[in-house]
Design an enzyme around this catalytic site. Structure first.
Site, PDB file in Angstrom:
ATOM      1  CG  ASP A 217       1.235  10.579  -6.858  1.00 35.07           C
ATOM      2  OD1 ASP A 217       0.302  10.852  -7.620  1.00 35.07           O
ATOM      3  OD2 ASP A 217       2.224  11.322  -6.717  1.00 35.07           O
ATOM      4  CG  HIS A 240      -2.262  12.399  -4.602  1.00 34.58           C
ATOM      5  ND1 HIS A 240      -1.177  12.991  -5.195  1.00 34.58           N
ATOM      6  CD2 HIS A 240      -1.990  12.380  -3.269  1.00 34.58           C
ATOM      7  CE1 HIS A 240      -0.282  13.327  -4.250  1.00 34.58           C
ATOM      8  NE2 HIS A 240      -0.755  12.953  -3.083  1.00 34.58           N
TER       9      HIS A 240
END
Ligand SMILES: *[C@@H]1O[C@H](CO)[C@@H](O)[C@H](O)[C@H]1NC(C)=O
Ligand SMILES: *[C@@H]1O[C@H](CO)[C@@H](O)[C@H](O)[C@H]1NC(C)=O
Ligand SMILES: *[C@@H]1O[C@H](CO)[C@@H](O)[C@H](O)[C@H]1NC(C)=O
Ligand SMILES: *[C@@H]1O[C@H](CO)[C@@H](O)[C@H](O)[C@H]1NC(C)=O
Ligand SMILES: *[C@@H]1O[C@H](CO)[C@@H](O)[C@H](O)[C@H]1NC(C)=O
Ligand SMILES: *[C@@H]1O[C@H](CO)[C@@H](O)[C@H](O)[C@H]1NC(C)=O
Ligand SMILES: *[C@@H]1O[C@H](CO)[C@@H](O)[C@H](O)[C@H]1NC(C)=O
Length: 403
Positions: A217, A240
């Site tokens: 993430d 991310h």
């Protein structure tokens, strides 16, 4: 003989005690306190007892020594205030969380530091053993715990640590100030959900340097109330990317102000540097955010402001726009490759256009199917362009400077 012995003891005592008190601080070794370090027995309680002793006892600065070895530890809350500065020395030690989610029914963090002034954590590997929890078979509704959480921690330093396979965020820091994080390593697989590297919110004055973060993430994410943050020489990917937000989901979010991201490299991440807010959001402000000297290596959306952030696409189309006001943001000296055509995307709020956005010396090339040049897209923003910006700012977008 007995008398002589006691006299010598007394003399030693008189000479040495002041030295011990003044120079040698309290060191509580968890092994001598009974930690098994066999990787199977729960050593959490022993570590907690050592913390309590170091925190409240003797003459600070004090420390908890976790010698090399593997320690299984159930959730621990290390609380203050302590008598003075306190250090956890764990070089060569590996702490392992129990893999079972049911153990975390009543706690949202594996290792918590709460209400401490002048904490140092030096070395150690914190293994969240999250593999089963990402798949969520065992307990679908269980909340997953953060690996290491800091709340009301001040004037502190976290260095040389490794956090792996967290069940949820690796490090989460809130309601704190003046924190330095250096030389840390974080890793979790690309497909592990919500394993953000470092999440920061409601915090003033944090420096993160010389670190490597590979997760499923966000590499580093900044929640509401992030102020005066410096990130330098951090390598991210997979993951991310570096994100301000998401913002505007909850009422009473505090402003985000003063973030400098410098000398960072993003490799194979879904996004590069990003500011995201929800549509039809609550209101807050984001200002004074600067991204400089960033290398993008095969990054999905290298530069992106996304004020229509809506994962799962559960938001109404054409509904009210974001009420998060973004201003005074610069992107300088950013180069590398994009795996999507739109390498530069500034999707600002129609109701509150972005203001004072600078793009300087940018060179992003498209590297993906079909080839061709990278493009840009801008909505509700008129960026100030300095030097050469490739792709040319907003070639494919609509510009609505509505002030
Ligand atoms: C960084 O941390 C690692 C442990 O993760 C340690 O081995 C290394 O010496 C540290 N480097 C510096 C410059 O402190
Ligand atoms: C930890 O980091 C410091 C720099 O802050 C470095 O001097 C030290 O050698 C490192 N310690 C270990 C045990 O790696
Ligand atoms: C962070 O770095 C800045 C600039 O180098 C410095 O002024 C500030 O005191 C540092 N803060 C912390 C918490 O290390
Ligand atoms: C940047 O961080 C990496 C990883 O911790 C380290 O090896 C390197 O020495 C750092 N570079 C500088 C200039 O400090
Ligand atoms: C930042 O990048 C510059 C230029 O590449 C380099 O000279 C400097 O050492 C870097 N600083 C850190 C802390 O990595
Ligand atoms: C943005 O920067 C200008 C100066 O460049 C300053 O006057 C203004 O107060 C800043 N706005 C915010 C919201 O920080
Ligand atoms: C941009 O980067 C590409 C690929 O590295 C390079 O060929 C090109 O000369 C660069 N353009 C500018 C303006 O620096």
């Amino acid at each position: 003989m007995g008398n002589h012995f006691w006299t010598r003891r007394a003399v030693c005592f008189l000479f040495i005690m002041p030295l011990i008190a003044g120079i040698n601080a309290v060191v509580v070794n968890v092994k001598t306190k009974g930690a098994k370090a066999d990787g199977k027995t729960d050593d959490g309680q022993v570590i907690l007892n050592a913390w309590k002793e170091a925190c409240s006892g003797g003459s600070p600065p004090s420390s908890v020594l976790i010698p090399p070895g593997t320690y299984l530890a159930f959730p621990i809350l290390m609380g203050g205030p302590c008598k003075g500065p306190i250090e956890i020395k764990a070089t060569g030690a590996t702490l392992k969380a129990p893999p079972e989610l049911k153990i975390f029914k009543t706690v949202n963090t594996w290792i918590t530091f709460l209400n401490i002034d002048r904490l140092t954590i030096n070395g150690g590997t914190f293994d969240g053993q999250g593999h089963d929890s990402w798949r969520n078979k065992e307990c679908p509704r269980c909340q997953r715990p953060v690996n290491i959480g800091f709340s009301s921690v001040r004037n502190s330093l976290i260095k040389n640590i490794t956090s792996v396979s967290s069940k949820y965020f690796h490090l989460a820091i809130g309601d704190s100030r003046n924190i330095r994080i250096e030389n840390i390593t974080i890793h979790a697989p690309e497909n592990s959900r919500n394993t953000d590297g470092i999440h920061i919110g409601r915090i003033n004055d944090v420096n993160i340097t010389n670190s490597i973060i590979k997760t499923g993430d966000d590499c580093i994410s900044f929640g509401d109330g992030s102020k005066n943050i410096r990130v330098e020489n951090v390598t991210c990917g997979p993951g991310h990317g570096i994100s301000v937000g998401s913002l505007g989901k909850y009422p009473n979010e505090r402003p985000v102000q003063g973030i400098w991201i410098k000398n960072c490299t993003l490799t194979g991440t879904q996004n590069g540097v990003r500011i995201k807010s929800w549509p039809d959001s609550t209101s807050t402000t984001v200002s004074d955010i600067h991204f400089e000297d960033i290398v993008m290596d095969r990054v999905g959306n290298p530069i992106i402001i996304d004020q229509e952030y809506c994962p799962g696409h559960t938001c109404k189309k054409g509904g009210p726009s974001s009420r998060v006001k973004i201003s005074n943001v610069s992107f300088r000296r950013i180069r590398g490759t994009s795996t999507t055509k739109v390498a530069l995307k500034l999707a600002c709020s129609a109701g509150l256009p972005c203001e004072n956005i600078e793009l300087a010396d940018i060179n992003l090339t498209y590297q993906g199917p079909g080839g061709g040049p990278a493009t840009s897209k801008c909505d509700n923003v008129k960026p100030n362009v300095v030097g050469q910006v490739v792709p040319a700012a907003c070639s494919g977008g609509s510009v609505h400077p509505r002030i």
